[in-house]
Scaffold this motif. Structure first.
Motif, PDB file in Angstrom:
ATOM      1  N   ILE A  86       3.896 -11.129 -30.823  1.00 37.41           N
ATOM      2  CA  ILE A  86       4.032 -10.140 -29.978  1.00 37.41           C
ATOM      3  C   ILE A  86       2.843 -10.431 -28.830  1.00 37.41           C
ATOM      4  CG2 ILE A  86       3.626  -7.737 -29.324  1.00 37.41           C
ATOM      5  CD1 ILE A  86       4.660  -7.320 -32.522  1.00 37.41           C
ATOM      6  N   ILE A  87       1.773 -10.791 -29.136  1.00 40.67           N
ATOM      7  CA  ILE A  87       0.932 -11.067 -27.897  1.00 40.67           C
ATOM      8  C   ILE A  87       1.369 -12.545 -27.195  1.00 40.67           C
ATOM      9  CG2 ILE A  87      -1.470 -12.249 -27.546  1.00 40.67           C
ATOM     10  CD1 ILE A  87      -2.588 -10.402 -30.171  1.00 40.67           C
ATOM     11  N   SER A  88       1.943 -13.434 -27.933  1.00 39.88           N
ATOM     12  CA  SER A  88       2.139 -14.432 -26.721  1.00 39.88           C
ATOM     13  C   SER A  88       3.291 -14.005 -25.906  1.00 39.88           C
ATOM     14  CB  SER A  88       2.615 -15.805 -27.755  1.00 39.88           C
ATOM     15  OG  SER A  88       3.588 -15.386 -28.772  1.00 39.88           O
ATOM     16  N   LYS A  89       4.263 -13.040 -26.341  1.00 45.92           N
ATOM     17  CA  LYS A  89       5.375 -12.676 -25.549  1.00 45.92           C
ATOM     18  C   LYS A  89       4.842 -11.733 -24.619  1.00 45.92           C
ATOM     19  CE  LYS A  89      10.126 -11.357 -26.237  1.00 45.92           C
ATOM     20  NZ  LYS A  89      11.156 -10.867 -27.331  1.00 45.92           N
ATOM     21  N   TYR A  90       3.976 -10.698 -24.915  1.00 46.02           N
ATOM     22  CA  TYR A  90       3.638  -9.536 -24.088  1.00 46.02           C
ATOM     23  C   TYR A  90       2.282  -9.618 -23.467  1.00 46.02           C
ATOM     24  CZ  TYR A  90       8.087  -7.615 -25.942  1.00 46.02           C
ATOM     25  OH  TYR A  90       9.334  -7.663 -26.448  1.00 46.02           O
ATOM     26  N   GLY A  91       1.413 -10.625 -23.910  1.00 46.86           N
ATOM     27  CA  GLY A  91       0.170 -10.581 -23.468  1.00 46.86           C
ATOM     28  C   GLY A  91      -0.527  -9.591 -23.935  1.00 46.86           C
ATOM     29  N   ASP A  92      -1.528  -9.053 -23.121  1.00 42.79           N
ATOM     30  CA  ASP A  92      -2.373  -7.805 -23.620  1.00 42.79           C
ATOM     31  C   ASP A  92      -1.666  -6.539 -23.131  1.00 42.79           C
ATOM     32  OD1 ASP A  92      -2.986  -7.940 -20.934  1.00 42.79           O
ATOM     33  OD2 ASP A  92      -5.028  -8.332 -21.025  1.00 42.79           O
ATOM     34  N   THR A  93      -0.464  -6.260 -22.767  1.00 40.77           N
ATOM     35  CA  THR A  93       0.317  -5.277 -22.393  1.00 40.77           C
ATOM     36  C   THR A  93       0.226  -4.122 -23.469  1.00 40.77           C
ATOM     37  OG1 THR A  93       2.438  -5.989 -22.690  1.00 40.77           O
ATOM     38  CG2 THR A  93       1.407  -6.475 -20.441  1.00 40.77           C
ATOM     39  N   ALA A 126      -5.172 -10.987 -34.925  1.00 45.01           N
ATOM     40  CA  ALA A 126      -4.552 -11.775 -34.050  1.00 45.01           C
ATOM     41  C   ALA A 126      -5.202 -11.712 -32.423  1.00 45.01           C
ATOM     42  CB  ALA A 126      -3.085 -11.176 -33.935  1.00 45.01           C
ATOM     43  N   TYR A 127      -5.736 -10.485 -32.449  1.00 46.23           N
ATOM     44  CA  TYR A 127      -6.314 -10.194 -30.904  1.00 46.23           C
ATOM     45  C   TYR A 127      -7.719 -10.954 -30.918  1.00 46.23           C
ATOM     46  CZ  TYR A 127      -2.898  -6.903 -29.446  1.00 46.23           C
ATOM     47  OH  TYR A 127      -1.925  -6.007 -28.630  1.00 46.23           O
ATOM     48  N   GLU A 128      -8.527 -11.038 -32.193  1.00 44.98           N
ATOM     49  CA  GLU A 128      -9.450 -11.890 -32.326  1.00 44.98           C
ATOM     50  C   GLU A 128      -9.198 -13.424 -31.796  1.00 44.98           C
ATOM     51  OE1 GLU A 128     -12.851 -11.044 -33.727  1.00 44.98           O
ATOM     52  OE2 GLU A 128     -12.187  -8.949 -34.114  1.00 44.98           O
ATOM     53  N   LYS A 129      -8.071 -13.702 -32.706  1.00 47.21           N
ATOM     54  CA  LYS A 129      -7.899 -15.350 -32.440  1.00 47.21           C
ATOM     55  C   LYS A 129      -7.260 -15.359 -30.987  1.00 47.21           C
ATOM     56  CE  LYS A 129      -7.497 -16.523 -37.106  1.00 47.21           C
ATOM     57  NZ  LYS A 129      -6.680 -16.417 -38.455  1.00 47.21           N
ATOM     58  N   ALA A 130      -6.736 -14.579 -30.590  1.00 44.24           N
ATOM     59  CA  ALA A 130      -6.185 -14.541 -29.144  1.00 44.24           C
ATOM     60  C   ALA A 130      -7.366 -14.722 -28.171  1.00 44.24           C
ATOM     61  CB  ALA A 130      -5.119 -13.784 -28.698  1.00 44.24           C
ATOM     62  N   LYS A 170     -17.214  -0.843 -36.715  1.00 45.98           N
ATOM     63  CA  LYS A 170     -17.428  -1.963 -35.600  1.00 45.98           C
ATOM     64  C   LYS A 170     -16.637  -1.612 -34.192  1.00 45.98           C
ATOM     65  CE  LYS A 170     -16.383  -5.680 -38.195  1.00 45.98           C
ATOM     66  NZ  LYS A 170     -15.743  -6.684 -38.256  1.00 45.98           N
ATOM     67  N   GLY A 171     -15.775  -0.686 -34.412  1.00 47.18           N
ATOM     68  CA  GLY A 171     -15.065  -0.234 -32.989  1.00 47.18           C
ATOM     69  C   GLY A 171     -13.771  -1.040 -32.837  1.00 47.18           C
ATOM     70  N   THR A 172     -13.387  -2.075 -33.723  1.00 47.10           N
ATOM     71  CA  THR A 172     -12.148  -2.633 -33.755  1.00 47.10           C
ATOM     72  C   THR A 172     -10.887  -1.851 -34.102  1.00 47.10           C
ATOM     73  OG1 THR A 172     -12.699  -3.701 -35.875  1.00 47.10           O
ATOM     74  CG2 THR A 172     -13.239  -4.854 -33.844  1.00 47.10           C
ATOM     75  N   LEU A 173     -11.023  -0.929 -34.949  1.00 52.68           N
ATOM     76  CA  LEU A 173     -10.097  -0.062 -35.477  1.00 52.68           C
ATOM     77  C   LEU A 173     -10.666   1.371 -34.964  1.00 52.68           C
ATOM     78  CD1 LEU A 173      -7.539   0.189 -37.321  1.00 52.68           C
ATOM     79  CD2 LEU A 173      -9.226   0.705 -39.303  1.00 52.68           C
ATOM     80  N   GLN A 174      -9.554   2.179 -34.680  1.00 59.66           N
ATOM     81  CA  GLN A 174      -9.986   3.553 -34.003  1.00 59.66           C
ATOM     82  C   GLN A 174      -9.561   4.504 -35.162  1.00 59.66           C
ATOM     83  OE1 GLN A 174      -8.442   1.048 -31.684  1.00 59.66           O
ATOM     84  NE2 GLN A 174     -10.809   1.081 -31.424  1.00 59.66           N
ATOM     85  N   GLY A 175      -8.834   4.217 -36.023  1.00 56.14           N
ATOM     86  CA  GLY A 175      -8.721   5.434 -37.085  1.00 56.14           C
ATOM     87  C   GLY A 175      -7.842   4.918 -38.208  1.00 56.14           C
TER      88      GLY A 175
END
Ligand code: GAL
Ligand code: CA
Length: 342
Positions: A229-236, A254-258, A283-288
């Motif tokens: 999804i990231i490679s298709k839609y980037g950070d949208t 996946a976001y870390e690795k990208a 850590k703030g990487t997961l909101q809830g």
């Protein structure tokens, strides 16, 4: 000579008496054999719940009650799980605790249990009501799946409403979201997905679905799907709703690795409240996340198993429709995450 003979006789009497005593005691000690069958061997939430169960059964052992809990799994194949139950019955089992592979196909297990008159406690993967109603010695321990979806939707809605323009990164008035679903057909996947989205909408948030992906509760699968999804839609992507924490953690990975920095990432929500997710919230990487009360579910299974075995009254339990013993989900975010970290 006479004295010696008397002494010998006394010793003999004592030996007979003590061994008699021991025999009476071992006859008093009963053994409860609990057969636990899991749908697979590698599910984090199920394994965490199972180890709590094990510990609680151990704590309930006493001089007159020995408890043997054996754990097997169906390797994600209902027929294999049926065979495991069959073997357990042959080996001797007093109470069966079952986490079905296919929650719509419990018939074989129900028949085996009835033939052997072994009560069944299903958990986590909910059989349909008609199946549970087939025999009075069957119960279900779990939670209301819809509630977890509602809480997840509410968590996300509350956050987004605090600062809509910040989270609507492309400023189009809608939140672009990705849904990471558990397994097709699982009550938790179906209802969490529905209720999470419906709750966000009911909170007045306009949504646009970018992608729905099944990732079978698995971190690795979710990471894979999210990478595509990231490679298709980037950070949208502006929001990721995952049916469980493992998949949410896969998305984070996946976001870390990208190499996409935190401020460019979507809001991400999971369900379960396992340790890794709680630290991700810190850590703030997961909101809830939504706490899936494994402690209470394990306690309910253990108490019910022992009372069914002893033939005790179940009147102190809050059993709905004679079958359901349900736990409440709880909302977890940065404001209360410490209450859940022990
Ligand atoms: C859900 C849980 C998932 C997974 C699944 C297995 O309740 O949230 O993480 O364990 O059960 O059936
Ligand atoms: Ca948007």
């Amino acid at each position: 000579m006479k004295k010696k003979a008397i002494a010998l006789l006394l010793i003999l009497i004592m030996i007979i008496q003590t061994s008699g005593c021991e025999k009476a005691e071992s006859e008093k000690t009963k053994t409860l054999r609990v057969g636990v069958v899991l749908y697979a061997s590698d599910d984090k939430f199920i394994n965490a719940l199972t180890s709590i169960m094990k510990e609680l059964f151990q704590r309930r052992e006493s001089e007159d009650l020995k408890i043997v809990m054996s754990v097997k799994n169906g390797a994600n194949d209902q027929r294999a799980e049926n065979d495991v139950v069959d073997e357990m019955m042959d080996a001797g089992c007093d109470i069966l605790v079952v986490n079905l592979v296919d929650r719509t196909a419990p018939s074989k297990i129900i028949n085996l249990a009835r033939e052997n008159n072994v009560p069944v406690i299903f958990f986590n993967r909910e059989p349909v009501k008609e199946d549970l109603m087939q025999w009075d010695k069957m119960y279900y321990v779990g939670c209301d799946s819809a509630q977890s979806g509602e809480i997840q939707g509410k968590l996300a809605a509350d956050m987004i409403k605090q600062d809509f323009s910040k989270y609507d990164k492309n400023g189009d008035g809608k939140i672009q979201y990705v849904m990471l679903e558990g397994e097709a057909g699982h009550q938790d996947a179906i209802l969490r997905t529905d209720y999470s989205v419906e709750t966000l909408k009911a909170e007045g948030i306009k949504l646009e679905k970018i992608s729905y992906q099944f990732a079978d509760w698995s971190r690795a699968q979710a990471e894979n799907k999210m990478q595509q999804i990231i490679s298709k839609y980037g950070d949208t992507v502006e929001l990721v709703l995952a049916n469980n924490d493992e998949m949410a953690l896969g998305a984070i990975e996946a976001y870390e690795k990208a190499d996409i920095s935190l401020d460019r990432r979507p809001l991400i929500y999971g369900i379960d409240g396992l340790d890794d997710a709680l630290s991700a919230i810190k850590k703030g990487t997961l909101q809830g996340t939504v706490y899936n009360d494994k402690e209470e579910q394990a306690r309910n299974i253990v108490n019910l198993a022992i009372d069914l075995y002893k033939g005790n009254s179940l009147s102190s339990y809050n059993i709905q429709d004679g079958k359901y013993l349900m736990s409440e989900y709880q909302r977890v975010d940065i404001s209360n995450v410490d209450d859940f970290i022990n």
